[in-house]
Design a protein around this motif. Structure first.
Motif, PDB file in Angstrom:
ATOM      1  N   LEU A  25     102.781  40.533  55.182  1.00  0.00           N
ATOM      2  CA  LEU A  25     101.644  41.658  54.318  1.00  0.00           C
ATOM      3  C   LEU A  25     100.526  41.770  54.832  1.00  0.00           C
ATOM      4  CD1 LEU A  25     101.602  39.417  50.898  1.00  0.00           C
ATOM      5  CD2 LEU A  25     102.667  41.848  51.382  1.00  0.00           C
ATOM      6  N   GLN A  58     101.397  43.939  58.327  1.00  0.00           N
ATOM      7  CA  GLN A  58     102.502  44.710  58.459  1.00  0.00           C
ATOM      8  C   GLN A  58     102.399  46.140  59.026  1.00  0.00           C
ATOM      9  OE1 GLN A  58     104.069  45.835  54.723  1.00  0.00           O
ATOM     10  NE2 GLN A  58     102.331  45.089  53.689  1.00  0.00           N
ATOM     11  N   GLN A  99      98.364  49.412  49.032  1.00  0.00           N
ATOM     12  CA  GLN A  99      99.680  48.815  48.798  1.00  0.00           C
ATOM     13  C   GLN A  99     100.210  47.306  49.338  1.00  0.00           C
ATOM     14  OE1 GLN A  99     102.075  51.449  51.216  1.00  0.00           O
ATOM     15  NE2 GLN A  99     103.983  50.023  51.032  1.00  0.00           N
ATOM     16  N   ILE A 100      99.196  46.864  50.178  1.00  0.00           N
ATOM     17  CA  ILE A 100      99.349  45.150  50.243  1.00  0.00           C
ATOM     18  C   ILE A 100      99.125  44.628  49.070  1.00  0.00           C
ATOM     19  CG2 ILE A 100      98.218  43.463  51.615  1.00  0.00           C
ATOM     20  CD1 ILE A 100      98.098  45.216  54.165  1.00  0.00           C
ATOM     21  N   ASP A 105     101.658  44.649  46.940  1.00  0.00           N
ATOM     22  CA  ASP A 105     102.916  43.817  47.234  1.00  0.00           C
ATOM     23  C   ASP A 105     102.608  42.404  47.110  1.00  0.00           C
ATOM     24  OD1 ASP A 105     104.445  46.043  48.320  1.00  0.00           O
ATOM     25  OD2 ASP A 105     103.922  45.893  50.085  1.00  0.00           O
ATOM     26  N   VAL A 135     103.321  41.325  43.619  1.00  0.00           N
ATOM     27  CA  VAL A 135     104.903  40.870  43.596  1.00  0.00           C
ATOM     28  C   VAL A 135     105.386  39.683  44.100  1.00  0.00           C
ATOM     29  CG1 VAL A 135     107.146  41.593  44.039  1.00  0.00           C
ATOM     30  CG2 VAL A 135     105.430  43.506  43.363  1.00  0.00           C
ATOM     31  N   PHE A 136     104.704  39.210  45.177  1.00  0.00           N
ATOM     32  CA  PHE A 136     104.857  37.971  45.925  1.00  0.00           C
ATOM     33  C   PHE A 136     104.148  36.547  45.083  1.00  0.00           C
ATOM     34  CE2 PHE A 136     106.202  40.428  49.625  1.00  0.00           C
ATOM     35  CZ  PHE A 136     107.250  39.813  49.784  1.00  0.00           C
ATOM     36  N   TRP A 144      95.539  38.901  44.596  1.00  0.00           N
ATOM     37  CA  TRP A 144      95.779  40.045  45.010  1.00  0.00           C
ATOM     38  C   TRP A 144      94.733  41.375  44.372  1.00  0.00           C
ATOM     39  CZ3 TRP A 144      96.607  43.945  41.361  1.00  0.00           C
ATOM     40  CH2 TRP A 144      96.520  43.589  39.991  1.00  0.00           C
TER      41      TRP A 144
END
Length: 218
Positions: free
Chosen positions: A88, A91, A135-136, A139, A142-143, A148
């Motif tokens: 993450l 990336q 975007q991270i 993501d 989602v994880f 976040w």
């Protein structure tokens, strides 16, 4: 018996190889994480200094800023190759790291219109990094990473200042320096939040191995 001994030897070699690879990856992750924290803290300090002292020497600023970009680019590349579990925080860091190194070299070598160049470079980088961090953050949600939203809020704030630097509604040198200071401060905070939230290194003991490393981003 000989077959059994051969199997045990092969097993030992595989375990040692995997352990060596993991330890190498751990060192890369620790180096990248430490580098992120140090450079981000320096970004914050330099940003505060520019806000407080807008008449800061432009030539000194160019040299310091260029060196920091190069160092940060190196740490980003190290982070990309560290093979963290979910990839993450690191990336996009191969391309960004190479870009920062190139921009850092150009910034050091630039001799005319230095402040305008720094503001444009910083604005473009901060805006691009903020969009990637958004975007991270999504993501990370989602994880299941609980914080976040901290990455998201920091990215949006930094992105707004990055846009202002690119647009440059005020042409005064002092205003550009102050905007650059805010941009560096928010970029430093954004990277600190990201690396402290999305990269954690935990040692976990298992029956086969006593030093297995798991990347946990809870």
């Amino acid at each position: 018996m000989s077959v059994f001994c051969f199997q045990r030897i092969c097993y030992f070699i595989v375990i040692k190889t995997k352990r060596g690879d993991d330890m190498s990856s751990i060192k890369l992750m620790k180096t990248a994480k430490t580098g992120y924290i140090v450079i981000s803290a320096l970004f914050c300090l330099l940003g505060i200094m520019l806000i407080a002292i807008p008449e800061f020497s432009v030539s000194v600023l160019a040299a310091v800023f260029g060196i920091m970009l190069i160092l940060f680019g190196i740490f980003k590349i190290i982070g990309y190759f560290s093979r963290d579990l979910f990839r993450l925080a690191f990336q996009y860091d191969l391309a960004l790291g190479l870009l920062l190194i190139v921009l850092g070299i150009i910034t050091i070598l630039k001799t005319d219109n230095v402040m305008a160049f720094i503001s444009i470079v910083l604005g473009i980088y901060v805006l691009a990094d903020s969009l990637l961090k958004i975007q991270i953050a999504l993501d990370a949600k989602v994880f299941g990473i609980r914080k976040w939203w901290a990455i998201l809020v920091s990215a949006i704030a930094a992105g707004i200042i990055g846009c202002l630097l690119i647009i440059r509604p005020y042409e005064g040198a002092d205003i550009l320096v102050i905007l650059s200071g805010f941009s560096l401060l928010l970029e430093g905070i954004l990277n600190l939040v990201t690396v402290l939230t999305a990269v954690k290194i935990i040692r976990k003991k298992t029956p086969e191995r006593t030093d297995e490393v798991i990347i946990d981003i809870s």
